[in-house]
Design a protein around this motif. Structure first.
Motif: not given
Lengths: 370, 470
Positions: A22, A25-26, A28-29, A32-33, A35-36, A39, B386, B390, B393, B397-398, B400-401, B404
């Protein structure tokens, strides 16, 4: 009891693994968020930067126009140079450099000299000599390019020192500048400084040697007897061909026996470019060279020279295994006037299909078919 | 009773998730490599000596190969645009590939062409040539009329007729920047012996203003579909090709604009007529041919020579294009499967081809499965909340990254810098394309896969609206 403990241990381990999963996974989430978001923030920053740069460019263009007017006035009346120097701002050097680079290739004679003098007075020369020490190689290379227009003993001295630069491209640019300033002391030394694999393969070096050729014929001829790598030898041979100096003919004739096909090819090309009739006897042998590129090149030059006494050897090449040799031989025959055309018409009826095909093809192409 | 099924579903989910992580990690490595390669390329661009030398007479001559099939409305203007390119010595070989419209007649009328002859080396087989046309007033132009045999066949005929050491394939409906040939020739000048192929950048011209065969005003498309494709092209060229070029594993040079050493192409057997992805197949074949013969060679992607192309603006046409691309990819991978994971083929066999297999063939299949399976598992309680978050995302999200990131590289390359508001529009496109367009693209890839399995042939019609003329 131990079994029970073991089960508890396994359960605990499973719980830990689950929690770890868990957690990962958090991570990674969120990663990713983040990084977006980062960027997007970076691109927004770039957009703002672009807007500022565009605005700066507009201002610089206005200032450059003003400087250009003043520089042109100074070219007409060098007496105004003092006033211009007083009006310069510290950040004008870059604009001056841009103007100088744009103007100098288009000026000749006295005006070119005045512009060079102006750059010296305005400190551009000093700046560029300093730039030769810059840590970025492309800045050093660009400085060489600019200094190539300024004839000054200090410039030549600095460029000669730059021939020891660790970067090959900078050395090449310094060499080009020295050639342009007609300040090369020894072409073989110059080439020795440039003799690294990537540079000698570059056509930029061919260009440099061709420019250098007419003023250094004796040195290049001497190089043909030296112990140089084939690639460097080829450069010397090529430069001699484009020097237009007939002293090069005899030494080039000797290269027909050279072990490297690349050198033999360059020798044929150079002899052809020099256009001396002494080359014909060698060309006759070169038509049988083991390398097809040399044979094709020889046929090509025989056509360019219009050597009608070579009709018979050329006809033999119409049956060469290589299409390009056959084509160049047929093309050469077509270039030799009536005799060549008659010969080709005869071969167009030949029983050997590839001979007939190339003869007919070239007759059609050149509009000589009956 | 359901336990084994749930276990299998969990395993599939885990595979999908692992591949997604691997894919995104690879993309970030590419982005870093592309950044490094772009910087190197920008430095190369700064070599002052090269630029002046490229305009001299002794650089390689080029034969531009332009296959044209039913292009009567655009062919004349495009030929004029090609004839006006800045380069010391080149010829334009236009091949009318058995058009059923008036492509040939239009060319003959507008350029006042008459029949000519040219001796031709039949090095690569192709369909029969019906005639050659030329005009001494346009000494650089030669028009070939041949029986229809497809784009590859037309290119093969043009290669045979070409007289220059470098051949450059160009789509008849594309527009080149005036200095693109000079820029693309730079690698050949630096490495005249080893360089065998150079690819340039293709960008979407929808939205730009084209006047006298030149793009005079650059604007991103205002329509959604071409806008998404703009971002996609930037990503494909400025991330993927730069990175692969750096790794010496470049597998695609776009058929719209690629330069090749003629001898190398002939030795490799020319363009294959049995695939719809002839551009990729040729590049793979060149790698294979060079590696098998043990010849040292180089291929490079240069970001600054730009070729502008009109992107499809309807879903139907885009679908045809994308399914065809996918079929082409699969045909090439299948034909040269011997190279896959084979160390004898160097980075191409070990990295390049496996990458295409994993991310362009298997990837879309797993991603589409994930879109269905993971929410379903979330709903029935098999997967944790989760995991679900994940997965999305990682996907969005990646996504988009990376999109961009390609805009960031485009801004750094700065050969054609965009206005701030246009960059903003592209950024919006880079975000939105992840929601809908990306999934559609994957669906089309699966369709392409299905068509490949069913051995479907042919290109399908690709109607063009034409550039917006100034």
């Amino acid at each position: 009891m131990p079994l029970f403990r073991m089960q508890i241990l396994i359960l605990q381990l499973q719980t830990i693994l689950f929690q770890l999963q868990i957690f990962l996974l958090q991570v990674i989430s969120w990663l990713s968020f983040s990084l977006a978001m980062v960027s997007l923030a970076v691109i927004m920053g770039l957009i703002i930067r672009r807007a500022i740069l565009d605005h700066g460019k507009r201002l610089a263009a206005e200032r450059q126009n003003l400087l250009m007017d003043r520089m042109l006035a100074c070219l007409e009346d060098p007496g105004q140079l003092g006033t211009l120097k007083e009006q310069l701002r510290p950040d004008d050097q870059r604009l001056l450099l841009g103007l100088f680079e744009g103007m100098i290739p288009n000026l000749r004679g006295e005006y070119a000299q005045r512009l060079s003098d102006m750059m010296r007075t305005l400190g551009v020369m000093e700046n560029q000599i300093r730039e030769l020490q810059h840590r970025k190689w492309w800045r050093r290379a660009n400085a060489c390019k600019i200094l190539a227009w300024i004839r000054d003993p200090r410039v030549i001295e600095s460029l000669e020192k730059t021939m020891n630069d660790p970067n090959g491209d900078v050395r090449l640019e310094a060499a080009t500048a020295l050639v342009k300033l007609d300040a090369v002391r020894s072409p073989s030394l110059l080439l020795a400084k440039l003799a690294e694999a990537t540079l000698t393969r570059s056509l930029a070096l061919v260009d440099l040697c061709r420019t250098l050729g007419p003023s250094c014929v004796s040195e290049f001829i001497a190089m043909l007897d030296g112990d140089f790598p084939d690639r460097v030898m080829t450069l010397a041979v090529d430069a001699l061909g484009f020097s237009g100096d007939l002293r090069a003919v005899e030494p080039l004739l000797k290269l027909q026996q050279h072990s490297s096909a690349e050198v033999r090819f360059a020798a044929v090309q150079s002899l052809g470019a020099l256009g001396d009739p002494r080359a014909l006897a060698v060309f006759e042998k070169s038509l049988h060279d083991p390398a097809w590129e040399v044979r094709a090149q020889t046929a090509f030059w025989l056509g360019r020279l219009g050597a009608s006494e070579m009709l018979s050897p050329l006809q033999d090449r119409l049956d060469d295994d290589q299409w390009w040799v056959r084509y160049r031989a047929a093309e050469a025959l077509a270039a030799m006037g009536n005799a060549g055309a008659i010969a080709l018409r005869g071969f167009a009826e030949d029983v050997r299909p590839r001979v007939a095909e190339i003869a007919q093809g070239v007759l059609n192409e050149k509009g000589l078919a009956t | 009773m359901f336990a084994p099924i749930i276990d299998i579903i969990k395993l599939i989910n885990a595979v999908i998730f692992a591949l997604l992580i691997l894919q995104n990690a690879s993309y970030f490595v590419w982005l870093a490599l592309a950044y490094a390669e772009l910087r190197r390329s920008v430095r190369r661009e700064k070599k002052p000596n090269l630029w002046s030398m490229l305009t001299k007479d002794f650089t390689f001559s080029i034969s531009l190969l332009v296959p044209a099939h039913n292009e009567e409305t655009t062919v004349v203007e495009n030929v004029h645009s090609l004839l006006a390119l800045q380069y010391p010595d080149f010829e334009v070989v236009v091949v009318n590939d058995g058009s059923s419209d008036r492509t040939l007649e239009t060319l003959i009328e507008k350029f006042d062409l008459t029949k000519i002859h040219r001796a031709c080396q039949l090095a690569i087989p192709h369909r029969r040539i019906r005639g050659l046309y030329g005009n001494p007033r346009y000494p650089r132009l030669i028009v070939v009329d041949k029986e229809n045999g497809g784009k590859s066949d037309a290119l093969n005929a043009a290669i045979n007729l070409a007289r220059n050491p470098i051949v450059c394939s160009i789509d008849a409906d594309s527009v080149l920047d005036a200095d693109s040939l000079i820029r693309a020739m730079r690698p050949f000048v630096e490495e005249p012996e080893q360089m065998i192929a150079v690819g340039g950048t293709v960008r979407v011209a929808n939205g730009c203003t084209v006047k006298a065969g030149q793009v005079i005003q650059i604007m991103p498309p205002r329509q959604m579909l071409p806008l998404f494709q703009s971002v996609e092209y930037l990503r494909a060229f400025l991330i993927a090709r730069l990175a692969w070029s750096r790794l010496h594993a470049m597998l695609i040079i776009s058929g719209a604009f690629g330069l090749f050493k003629r001898n190398a192409v002939i030795q490799a057997g020319g363009y294959s007529t049995s695939t719809v992805g002839e551009d990729m197949e040729l590049v793979v074949k060149l790698h294979r041919s060079m590696r098998e013969k043990g010849i040292a060679y180089q291929m490079r992607y240069v970001p600054d020579p730009i070729c502008w192309t009109e992107a499809p603006d309807t879903l139907q046409v885009l679908q045809r294009q994308r399914t065809r691309w996918q079929r082409g990819l699969l045909e090439t991978l299948f034909k040269h499967r011997r190279m896959l994971f084979n160390p004898s083929y160097g980075p191409v066999g070990l990295v390049g081809m496996p990458n295409f297999l994993a991310f362009d063939v298997i990837g879309p299949l797993l991603e589409m499965t994930g879109y269905v399976l993971i929410p379903f598992c979330g709903v029935i309680g098999v997967l944790s909340y989760e995991f679900f978050i994940a997965y999305f995302m990682l996907t969005f999200a990646l996504g988009i990254c990376l999109s961009v990131g390609s805009l960031f590289l485009a801004e750094l390359s700065a050969h054609h810098s965009l206005k701030p508001k246009d960059l903003l529009l592209l950024t919006a496109g880079a975000v939105v394309e992840n929601f809908g367009y990306r999934q559609l693209n994957n669906y089309w890839r699966l369709m392409g896969f299905w068509q490949f399995m069913r051995d479907k042939q042919g290109w399908g019609a690709m109607p063009r609206a034409g550039f917006s003329r100034g």
